[in-house]
Write an enzyme that holds these catalytic residues in place. Structure first.
Site, PDB file in Angstrom:
ATOM      1  N   LYS A 112      10.452  11.672  25.716  1.00  0.00           N
ATOM      2  CA  LYS A 112       9.755  13.153  25.833  1.00  0.00           C
ATOM      3  C   LYS A 112       8.206  13.116  26.176  1.00  0.00           C
ATOM      4  CE  LYS A 112      13.708  15.182  23.683  1.00  0.00           C
ATOM      5  NZ  LYS A 112      14.380  15.668  22.480  1.00  0.00           N
TER       6      LYS A 112
ATOM      7  N   GLN B 273      13.480  17.061  16.583  1.00  0.00           N
ATOM      8  CA  GLN B 273      14.270  16.338  16.891  1.00  0.00           C
ATOM      9  C   GLN B 273      15.624  16.199  16.015  1.00  0.00           C
ATOM     10  OE1 GLN B 273      14.398  14.569  19.719  1.00  0.00           O
ATOM     11  NE2 GLN B 273      16.116  13.766  19.667  1.00  0.00           N
TER      12      GLN B 273
ATOM     13  N   ASP C 207      13.437  24.591  22.804  1.00  0.00           N
ATOM     14  CA  ASP C 207      14.709  24.023  22.802  1.00  0.00           C
ATOM     15  C   ASP C 207      15.483  25.159  22.909  1.00  0.00           C
ATOM     16  OD1 ASP C 207      15.247  21.296  22.527  1.00  0.00           O
ATOM     17  OD2 ASP C 207      14.748  21.361  20.430  1.00  0.00           O
TER      18      ASP C 207
HETATM   19  N1  GUN Z   1      18.880  15.682  19.912  1.00  0.00           N
HETATM   20  C1  GUN Z   1      19.447  15.442  21.020  1.00  0.00           C
HETATM   21  N2  GUN Z   1      19.341  16.263  21.891  1.00  0.00           N
HETATM   22  C2  GUN Z   1      18.405  17.138  21.641  1.00  0.00           C
HETATM   23  C3  GUN Z   1      17.728  18.334  22.158  1.00  0.00           C
HETATM   24  O1  GUN Z   1      18.116  18.658  23.079  1.00  0.00           O
HETATM   25  N3  GUN Z   1      16.900  18.717  21.266  1.00  0.00           N
HETATM   26  C4  GUN Z   1      16.566  18.312  20.047  1.00  0.00           C
HETATM   27  N4  GUN Z   1      15.600  18.922  19.322  1.00  0.00           N
HETATM   28  N5  GUN Z   1      17.229  17.249  19.654  1.00  0.00           N
HETATM   29  C5  GUN Z   1      18.090  16.649  20.175  1.00  0.00           C
END
Ligand code: GUN
Length: 300
Positions: free
Chosen positions: A54, A98, A127
């Site tokens: 990311k 995360q 998110d």
């Molecule tokens: N863990 C797996 N996918 C995601 C996501 O889209 N956002 C976050 N914050 N954690 C994740």
């Protein structure tokens, strides 16, 4: 039939280029460099890879991608305080905690994940997990759209696949994918217009009876269960579009929630794993980070 491959990686590349161009324009117009801060608690190897990807994608789009690493011994209160500091930092536009948080965290009792996600300022909630953003989506006036479902809508739109009036079955009712996906496709006005919207949506889950028959009603089947290759060929209607959201590691190989080799003989189009939905999630995160910066610092 051998299904057409829906190349999420290529479409994600297109979107990332578009976001990079928009970031450039925004900064040229006097906006700040958009900044995403990911909060990573503990040492989970998969989460470390996701967060690194990311952050790299941010940098390539001209977005400042920061990572705040905290030990798994961090307490619930310390994590909430960290989120609140980021809420108040004017240089941070997007916050991403995360998931999953380490199970043995917070002194062994585990984190209250919901309380931590609730602490994120809704204007920085890239998110789209906060109750405010979920509520706005539910009411058909979304601010941020959750990244994975939004990526799927973008993919279908750019492949000119219309779902209006069609039967969609979403398998899996998670807050991250299944629930918002179902809501977005049922709405009149979608993020990409009315064609990737206006569907008749069934949200199937672990207690659904006759899952095979339910799945076989689908013109478009979206699998988001997190169970490797659970969707078999016989569960797919001839000519259906199949979207596989699963990323499961099985003996050092990544497999989806769909038995790909069986499905590709029945479906008209299918997303591969890897290279399907995964890259779109990151592309839409970049989109949301730019949107967050624009909401906090509008330029003329
Ligand atoms: N863990 C797996 N996918 C995601 C996501 O889209 N956002 C976050 N914050 N954690 C994740």
């Amino acid at each position: 039939m051998t299904a057409e491959l829906l190349d999420g990686k290529r479409v994600a590349g297109e979107i990332r280029k578009e976001v990079a161009a928009e970031v450039h324009k925004y900064v040229q117009s006097g906006g700040p460099t958009p900044c995403l801060t990911a909060v990573l608690v503990g040492e989970d190897p998969a989460s470390q890879v996701y967060v690194r990807n990311k952050s790299r994608a941010c940098e390539r789009a001209g977005i400042d991608g920061k990572t705040l690493r905290l030990p798994s011994e961090t307490s619930q209160q310390q994590l909430v305080d960290t989120v609140q500091q980021l809420n108040h930092d004017p240089q941070v536009h997007g916050i991403l905690v995360q998931l999953p948080l380490p199970t043995g965290g917070n002194g062994g009792t585990g984190f209250d994940e919901r309380a931590i996600l609730d602490a994120v300022d809704p204007l920085k909630d890239v998110d789209a997990f906060s109750p405010v953003n979920v509520g706005l989506l539910m009411q058909g006036r979304p601010r941020f759209l959750p990244c994975t479902p939004h990526g799927i809508v973008q993919l279908l739109h750019r492949q000119q696949i219309s779902l209006a009036g069609k039967q969609v079955v979403v398998v899996g009712r998670s807050d991250i994918v299944g629930k918002p996906m179902a809501m977005m496709l049922a709405q009149r006005d979608g993020s990409c217009g009315r064609e990737v919207a206006n569907a008749t949506v069934t949200l199937a889950h672990s207690r659904t009876q006759n899952l095979t028959e339910v799945c076989r009603t689908a013109d478009c089947l979206i699998a988001a269960v997190g169970v490797p290759e659970m969707i078999r060929g016989e569960m797919i209607r001839e000519g259906a579009v199949v979207i596989d959201v699963g990323i499961n590691r099985v003996e050092d190989k990544l497999v989806g929630d769909v038995a790909f080799d069986e499905a590709k003989e029945v479906a008209s189009a299918i997303t591969p794993v890897p290279g399907g939905v995964g890259p779109l999630t990151i592309a839409m995160l970049l989109h949301n980070t730019l949107l967050a910066a624009k909401l906090q610092h509008p330029v003329a």
